[in-house]
Design a protein around this motif. Structure first.
Motif, PDB file in Angstrom:
ATOM      1  N   MET A 178      47.040  62.291  38.789  1.00 57.22           N
ATOM      2  CA  MET A 178      47.522  61.119  39.527  1.00 57.22           C
ATOM      3  C   MET A 178      46.434  60.069  39.560  1.00 57.22           C
ATOM      4  SD  MET A 178      49.265  63.328  42.552  1.00 57.22           S
ATOM      5  CE  MET A 178      47.867  64.449  42.484  1.00 57.22           C
ATOM      6  N   TYR A 179      46.750  58.881  39.061  1.00 54.48           N
ATOM      7  CA  TYR A 179      45.730  57.838  38.992  1.00 54.48           C
ATOM      8  C   TYR A 179      46.355  56.452  38.955  1.00 54.48           C
ATOM      9  CZ  TYR A 179      46.868  57.936  33.954  1.00 54.48           C
ATOM     10  OH  TYR A 179      47.517  57.905  32.746  1.00 54.48           O
ATOM     11  N   SER A 180      45.571  55.473  39.357  1.00 53.25           N
ATOM     12  CA  SER A 180      45.931  54.061  39.254  1.00 53.25           C
ATOM     13  C   SER A 180      44.732  53.301  38.723  1.00 53.25           C
ATOM     14  CB  SER A 180      46.343  53.495  40.623  1.00 53.25           C
ATOM     15  OG  SER A 180      47.486  54.131  41.131  1.00 53.25           O
ATOM     16  N   PHE A 181      44.991  52.248  37.968  1.00 54.45           N
ATOM     17  CA  PHE A 181      43.899  51.433  37.438  1.00 54.45           C
ATOM     18  C   PHE A 181      44.306  49.968  37.450  1.00 54.45           C
ATOM     19  CE2 PHE A 181      46.602  52.367  33.859  1.00 54.45           C
ATOM     20  CZ  PHE A 181      46.523  51.282  33.007  1.00 54.45           C
ATOM     21  N   ASN A 182      43.326  49.098  37.259  1.00 53.62           N
ATOM     22  CA  ASN A 182      43.617  47.665  37.334  1.00 53.62           C
ATOM     23  C   ASN A 182      43.336  46.970  36.009  1.00 53.62           C
ATOM     24  OD1 ASN A 182      40.823  47.513  37.207  1.00 53.62           O
ATOM     25  ND2 ASN A 182      40.552  46.632  39.233  1.00 53.62           N
ATOM     26  N   LEU A 183      44.000  45.867  35.802  1.00 59.02           N
ATOM     27  CA  LEU A 183      43.760  45.005  34.658  1.00 59.02           C
ATOM     28  C   LEU A 183      44.195  43.598  35.004  1.00 59.02           C
ATOM     29  CD1 LEU A 183      46.532  45.218  32.003  1.00 59.02           C
ATOM     30  CD2 LEU A 183      46.539  46.870  33.848  1.00 59.02           C
ATOM     31  N   GLU A 184      43.804  42.668  34.184  1.00 56.77           N
ATOM     32  CA  GLU A 184      44.096  41.252  34.436  1.00 56.77           C
ATOM     33  C   GLU A 184      44.825  40.679  33.237  1.00 56.77           C
ATOM     34  OE1 GLU A 184      41.175  38.490  36.799  1.00 56.77           O
ATOM     35  OE2 GLU A 184      40.810  38.219  34.645  1.00 56.77           O
ATOM     36  N   MET A 185      45.831  39.853  33.502  1.00 51.55           N
ATOM     37  CA  MET A 185      46.601  39.233  32.421  1.00 51.55           C
ATOM     38  C   MET A 185      46.804  37.759  32.748  1.00 51.55           C
ATOM     39  SD  MET A 185      49.416  42.250  31.673  1.00 51.55           S
ATOM     40  CE  MET A 185      49.954  41.548  30.098  1.00 51.55           C
ATOM     41  N   VAL A 186      46.903  36.959  31.697  1.00 52.90           N
ATOM     42  CA  VAL A 186      47.082  35.514  31.867  1.00 52.90           C
ATOM     43  C   VAL A 186      48.492  35.089  31.500  1.00 52.90           C
ATOM     44  CG1 VAL A 186      46.292  33.242  31.118  1.00 52.90           C
ATOM     45  CG2 VAL A 186      44.637  35.084  31.431  1.00 52.90           C
ATOM     46  N   ASP A 187      49.038  35.657  30.458  1.00 57.93           N
ATOM     47  CA  ASP A 187      50.351  35.250  29.934  1.00 57.93           C
ATOM     48  C   ASP A 187      51.474  35.909  30.732  1.00 57.93           C
ATOM     49  OD1 ASP A 187      52.535  34.471  28.495  1.00 57.93           O
ATOM     50  OD2 ASP A 187      51.871  35.297  26.577  1.00 57.93           O
TER      51      ASP A 187
END
Length: 331
Positions: free
Chosen positions: A128-137
């Protein structure tokens, strides 16, 4: 979440860069949970952290995970806790403080998040895990869930190849479930928030690796195929996930979902599947059978009717099974 030893969180990094971030986060004590629970923050190198990790033989092996990881951006900063309400809250509520690609892992999760606000408890044996990322479009943000699902299935296949295990044919059930031999063994959920001209995306995954309840798990199927073979380990699967996710995510950003569509269609359960769609005509409900062909550009189901008309199918939001209760519109 009760404020006891289960509130402890251990920081660890892949390199000295991530270790410095961990040291700063602990010193500044900026990590917060939505219910203002006070947590005990530990570095992997500290004696308290080692004691916590060794307390239970089934704890997540931080070193094995880092040794398994080759991704350059994702998974290199990790937060582990033996018990959390939900890993999603740790990531989403601390988006600005955590480095991009950070992941939170727990051994037991008792308020896991799903679609339509479903909540459940996940026992030991699950990854069980969660992670983050960033998007522009904003045009492709909704497609990230398909990349996550593909990364899960590709990670399982990758570990099979590396360890010489029998092939485990995990599949995606649209839109966000992982199936094995007709039974659900996992799921994934992505949420996004628009802030400062960018989308903050939090992605969560649950995969039943070593617990046969309530359906089955990867290792149970593996033992049926080869009782003497090695088993799946959560740490190796997570390392493989980020390796695959990074590659697939880069393809999505450079070439669009078309570059992943063939792989997705091979991996999901629904090509040429017939489903019943209920249309309301003059206050009457009429059932029509359509055949699923793939995905539309907006990420919903593409289907063809008996009249050769192409349709886009969307969940109506009221059905537990998203292949029932579909609504359609002509394309």
């Amino acid at each position: 979440m009760e404020c006891d030893a289960s509130c402890s969180m251990v920081y660890c990094g892949k390199s000295s860069v991530e270790d410095e971030i961990a040291t700063r986060l602990k010193k500044d004590n900026v990590l917060k949970l939505p219910d203002d629970t006070q947590v005990s923050l530990l570095l992997q190198s500290e004696d308290e952290a080692e004691t916590l990790l060794l307390k239970d033989y089934s704890s997540f092996d931080l070193s094995l995970f880092m040794d398994s990881l080759t991704a350059r951006r994702f998974g290199r900063f990790l937060i582990w806790s033996p018990r959390l309400s939900t890993t999603h809250d740790v990531v989403s509520h601390n988006f600005s403080e955590l480095p991009l690609g950070a992941v939170c892992v727990t051994d037991v999760q008792f308020k896991g998040r799903g679609r339509s606000k479903n909540v459940w408890e996940s026992p030991k044996g699950c990854l069980m895990y969660s992670f983050n990322l960033e998007m522009v479009d904003g045009q492709v943000v909704h497609l990230i869930q398909y990349v996550v699902g593909l990364a899960v299935t590709e990670a399982v296949k990758s570990v099979c190849d590396k360890k010489g295990l029998p092939y485990i044919d995990v599949k995606i059930k649209w839109p966000n479930d992982i199936y094995l031999n007709g039974l659900k063994v996992g799921g994934f959920l992505c949420t996004a928030r628009y802030r400062s001209k960018k989308f903050d995306v939090s992605a969560g995954v649950g995969l039943n690796v070593d617990n046969e309840q309530p359906t089955t798990c990867l290792n149970a199927v593996l033992k049926d195929l080869s009782p003497t073979s090695d088993v799946f380990k959560r740490e190796e699967l997570l390392g493989a996930f980020f390796d695959k996710f990074e590659m697939l995510f880069d393809l999505l950003m450079r070439r669009g979902f078309k570059s992943l569509e063939e792989l997705y269609n091979r991996t999901w359960l629904h090509s040429e599947q017939k489903v019943v769609v209920e249309d309301r005509i003059d206050d009457k409900v009429v059932q029509n059978v359509v055949t699923i062909q793939g995905l539309t550009s907006s990420g919903y189901l593409l289907a063809i009717g008996d009249d050769n008309q192409m349709y886009e199918l969307r969940p109506d939001g009221n059905s537990f099974d998203f292949l029932k209760g579909l609504i359609r519109r002509k394309l």
